[in-house]
Scaffold this motif. Structure first.
Motif, PDB file in Angstrom:
ATOM      1  N   UNK A 172       0.830  -1.204   0.000  1.00  9.65           N
ATOM      2  CA  UNK A 172       0.000   0.000   0.000  1.00  9.65           C
ATOM      3  C   UNK A 172       0.864   1.252   0.000  1.00  9.65           C
ATOM      4  N   UNK A 173       1.839   1.308   0.881  1.00  9.47           N
ATOM      5  CA  UNK A 173       2.677   2.510   0.968  1.00  9.47           C
ATOM      6  C   UNK A 173       3.540   2.678  -0.275  1.00  9.47           C
ATOM      7  N   UNK A 174       4.012   1.573  -0.859  1.00  8.60           N
ATOM      8  CA  UNK A 174       4.784   1.672  -2.106  1.00  8.60           C
ATOM      9  C   UNK A 174       3.922   2.236  -3.225  1.00  8.60           C
ATOM     10  N   UNK A 175       2.663   1.761  -3.310  1.00  8.63           N
ATOM     11  CA  UNK A 175       1.761   2.302  -4.308  1.00  8.63           C
ATOM     12  C   UNK A 175       1.463   3.769  -4.079  1.00  8.63           C
ATOM     13  N   UNK A 176       1.307   4.159  -2.807  1.00  8.22           N
ATOM     14  CA  UNK A 176       1.036   5.569  -2.501  1.00  8.22           C
ATOM     15  C   UNK A 176       2.213   6.462  -2.867  1.00  8.22           C
ATOM     16  N   UNK A 177       3.425   5.955  -2.727  1.00  8.87           N
ATOM     17  CA  UNK A 177       4.586   6.745  -3.152  1.00  8.87           C
ATOM     18  C   UNK A 177       4.431   7.125  -4.626  1.00  8.87           C
ATOM     19  N   UNK A 178       4.041   6.160  -5.454  1.00 10.79           N
ATOM     20  CA  UNK A 178       3.880   6.431  -6.882  1.00 10.79           C
ATOM     21  C   UNK A 178       2.721   7.391  -7.138  1.00 10.79           C
ATOM     22  N   UNK A 179       1.615   7.209  -6.423  1.00  9.45           N
ATOM     23  CA  UNK A 179       0.455   8.098  -6.577  1.00  9.45           C
ATOM     24  C   UNK A 179       0.842   9.529  -6.244  1.00  9.45           C
ATOM     25  N   UNK A 180       1.498   9.710  -5.120  1.00  7.88           N
ATOM     26  CA  UNK A 180       1.860  11.050  -4.671  1.00  7.88           C
ATOM     27  C   UNK A 180       2.939  11.667  -5.551  1.00  7.88           C
ATOM     28  N   UNK A 181       3.865  10.844  -6.040  1.00  5.32           N
ATOM     29  CA  UNK A 181       4.904  11.369  -6.930  1.00  5.32           C
ATOM     30  C   UNK A 181       4.318  11.906  -8.227  1.00  5.32           C
ATOM     31  N   UNK A 182       3.187  11.341  -8.645  1.00  7.53           N
ATOM     32  CA  UNK A 182       2.512  11.811  -9.857  1.00  7.53           C
ATOM     33  C   UNK A 182       1.653  13.040  -9.604  1.00  7.53           C
ATOM     34  N   UNK A 183       1.589  13.479  -8.336  1.00  6.09           N
ATOM     35  CA  UNK A 183       0.860  14.700  -8.024  1.00  6.09           C
ATOM     36  C   UNK A 183      -0.580  14.502  -7.613  1.00  6.09           C
TER      37      UNK A 183
END
Length: 306
Positions: A172-183
């Protein structure tokens, strides 16, 4: 098999042979490749329509390519089907507005936004958005990666081990890193929107970006008075305020607390992390998902600065 069946098959074979000759040769001279393909497509369309009328299952065919095999989620405004590609045999999830919401302009806008957001996100722990189709009545249809299982259902089956809890939260946190990095801020993190393949919690992926918004925005800008699941939304999301990545971390903290309630053993570090993530004041939470992943002790693979 009766003699009548043999006669029927022979007649069908004879007619098909005549049709094939017509497709290949035409009346006076061979068709061009382009014309031949058009004719073949029209024949296939006619067969599709006939199959739909004769089918006992009533399965709907979308874009002449996907068979809607089963309704797997029937929401207030949208439905999700398990679909099979007719030529490739692959399984997909197809999300459509309910027929009674076909003319809802806000829902249509949200679904197209969801597709745009999803197409920008490519990560091992995010459900892949594949394409957008349009149904015959004009409704959009989002074609996505198919994953059979929801975490919400898995929690009702048997207790989790501490290693499984860590695996889920790492995903979950790894996926959120990608979500947040995309803005973006996901805004709808919960066990209902976490999917995985059969028996493999390490394959868990974040789904449903229907109410995701750009960092710093609020849902009122999308004509939504409130969006999200009350049991998991952050205080700032509940209040309709501008949101940032820490709002998703609040939901992640509540998720971790829920997982621990379904866990055989938990130790001391995981409950402390759950409390840290779900602090009511955003300033008291970790700065971002990468920092939270570090506190979990998760691996740095597939992460980026966020």
């Amino acid at each position: 098999m009766t003699h009548d069946h043999f006669v029927d098959f022979e007649e069908i074979a004879r007619r098909f042979s005549h049709l094939w000759q017509a497709l290949n040769h035409g009346a006076d001279r061979p068709h061009s490749p382009e014309t031949r393909q058009i004719l073949i497509d029209r024949v296939r369309d006619a067969l599709d329509r006939g199959e739909a009328r004769l089918s006992d299952t009533g399965s709907e065919i979308v874009a002449n390519s996907f068979v809607l095999e089963a309704l797997v989620h029937d929401g207030a405004a949208t439905q999700v089907y398990r679909a099979r590609h007719r030529d490739l045999g692959t399984l997909h999830a197809i999300k459509v507005p309910r027929p009674d919401h076909a003319d809802d302009p806000v829902l249509r806008k949200l679904m197209l936004r969801e597709a745009e957001v999803g197409m920008k996100l490519r990560h091992p722990h995010i459900v892949g958005m594949q394409t957008v189709l349009r149904l015959a009545d004009g409704r959009p249809a989002l074609v996505m990666e198919w994953l059979r299982n929801r975490l919400a259902d898995r929690l009702q089956e048997k207790p989790l081990s501490p290693d499984e809890v860590i695996s889920i939260m790492t995903s979950v946190l790894s996926g959120l890193v990608a979500v947040h990095s995309a803005g973006f801020v996901h805004c709808d993190l919960s066990p209902l929107n976490l999917l995985f393949a059969d028996g493999d919690l390490s394959s868990l992926k974040i789904a449903d970006f229907g109410i995701a918004i750009e960092t710093g925005c609020r849902h009122g800008q999308l004509d939504l008075a409130f969006a999200g699941q009350p049991d998991f939304v952050s205080p700032e999301q509940m209040a309709g305020e501008p949101l940032d990545r820490r709002s998703d971390l609040y939901a992640a903290g509540l998720l971790l607390s829920l997982l621990l309630r379904h866990c055989d053993g938990e130790g001391e570090e995981l409950p402390a992390l759950a409390r840290r993530l779900s602090q009511r004041n955003a300033e008291d939470r970790p700065e971002n998902a990468k920092a939270a992943l570090h506190l979990l002790g998760g691996p740095p693979e597939h992460t980026a600065d966020a």
